[in-house]
Design a protein around this motif. Sequence first.
Motif, short mmCIF file in Angstrom:
data_model
loop_
_atom_site.label_atom_id
_atom_site.label_comp_id
_atom_site.label_asym_id
_atom_site.label_seq_id
_atom_site.Cartn_x
_atom_site.Cartn_y
_atom_site.Cartn_z
N ALA A 10 0.84 -1.20 0.00
CA ALA A 10 0.00 0.00 0.00
C ALA A 10 0.87 1.25 0.00
CB ALA A 10 -0.93 -0.01 1.21
N ARG A 11 1.88 1.23 0.80
CA ARG A 11 2.79 2.38 0.90
C ARG A 11 3.50 2.62 -0.43
NH1 ARG A 11 7.17 3.01 5.78
NH2 ARG A 11 8.39 4.65 4.81
N ASP A 12 4.00 1.57 -1.04
CA ASP A 12 4.69 1.69 -2.33
C ASP A 12 3.74 2.18 -3.42
OD1 ASP A 12 7.03 0.77 -1.16
OD2 ASP A 12 6.81 -1.27 -1.93
N GLY A 63 -10.70 -2.55 5.67
CA GLY A 63 -10.81 -1.81 4.41
C GLY A 63 -9.64 -0.89 4.22
N LYS A 64 -9.76 -0.01 3.23
CA LYS A 64 -8.67 0.88 2.89
C LYS A 64 -8.29 1.80 4.05
CE LYS A 64 -7.36 4.49 -0.38
NZ LYS A 64 -7.72 5.16 -1.64
N ASP A 65 -9.27 2.29 4.79
CA ASP A 65 -8.96 3.19 5.91
C ASP A 65 -8.07 2.51 6.95
OD1 ASP A 65 -10.43 5.20 4.72
OD2 ASP A 65 -12.19 4.90 6.00
N ALA A 66 -8.33 1.25 7.20
CA ALA A 66 -7.51 0.51 8.16
C ALA A 66 -6.09 0.30 7.62
CB ALA A 66 -8.16 -0.83 8.49
N ILE A 67 -5.98 0.14 6.32
CA ILE A 67 -4.66 -0.02 5.70
C ILE A 67 -3.89 1.31 5.79
CG2 ILE A 67 -3.44 -0.45 3.53
CD1 ILE A 67 -5.81 -2.39 2.85
N VAL A 68 -4.57 2.41 5.50
CA VAL A 68 -3.92 3.72 5.60
C VAL A 68 -3.48 3.98 7.04
CG1 VAL A 68 -4.25 6.22 5.34
CG2 VAL A 68 -5.18 4.65 3.62
N ARG A 69 -4.31 3.57 7.99
CA ARG A 69 -3.95 3.72 9.40
C ARG A 69 -2.67 2.96 9.72
NH1 ARG A 69 -4.35 1.80 14.72
NH2 ARG A 69 -5.48 3.15 16.15
N ALA A 70 -2.58 1.73 9.24
CA ALA A 70 -1.38 0.91 9.49
C ALA A 70 -0.15 1.54 8.83
CB ALA A 70 -1.60 -0.51 8.97
N GLY A 73 -0.24 7.51 -5.88
CA GLY A 73 -1.17 8.28 -5.06
C GLY A 73 -2.17 7.38 -4.33
N TRP A 74 -2.78 7.93 -3.30
CA TRP A 74 -3.69 7.13 -2.47
C TRP A 74 -4.95 6.70 -3.21
CZ3 TRP A 74 -2.43 4.38 1.41
CH2 TRP A 74 -1.33 4.74 2.19
N ASP A 75 -5.37 7.43 -4.23
CA ASP A 75 -6.55 7.01 -4.99
C ASP A 75 -6.32 5.67 -5.70
OD1 ASP A 75 -7.98 9.21 -4.17
OD2 ASP A 75 -7.58 10.37 -5.99
#
Length: 189
Positions: A22-24, A56-63, A30-32
């Motif tokens: 996700a980070r890469d 979901g995506k929000d939890a991934i962004v949090r991590a 971009g995040w989209d």
Amino acid sequence: MSIQQRRERERAERHRLIVDAARDLAETEGWDAVTTRRLAERVEYSQPVLYSHFKGKDAIVRAVAVQGFVELGERLRAARGGQDGPAALRAAAEEYLAFAQARPALYDAMFVRRVDLPFGTAETPDELRAAFGEFIAAVAPVAAQRDLETLTEVVWSALHGLATLTDGRRLRPDHARARLDLLLAAFLE
């Protein structure tokens, strides 16, 4: 090694793989572009496997954000090194701005995107507390009689403003050093 230990190790490895992917992807597109479908393809696991790790995506962004705070804390500590006083604050400020510029998507996850991370409460994750602790350590020698945590929040806020406006190309690029000098001078008086 027991079967349970092996499964836990494999689960932790999958978790790290998803976060890294996700980070890469965010840094390159971009995040989209970060979707569970794209991540599933990248890590070569099914979407249900991703959902077994993250809601979901929000939890991934949090991590990703939490991982970013670990990295930021380490970079701030290394930048300060054995320095004290204004030199430590300058080193931490320069490193913060360099981090924001070098890792814009990571910085965005940490400080710009709405993420379910509590700041400044009893529920604040240890990784966030540690990174903020590095800011406190940089500001402490110049705090004098001012409230240390409040002063640190103001320094951080000012640096965040510089980082965000610089990333958005809202500031004159050839005046970055002068802006930082003025900002730090205001806190050293």
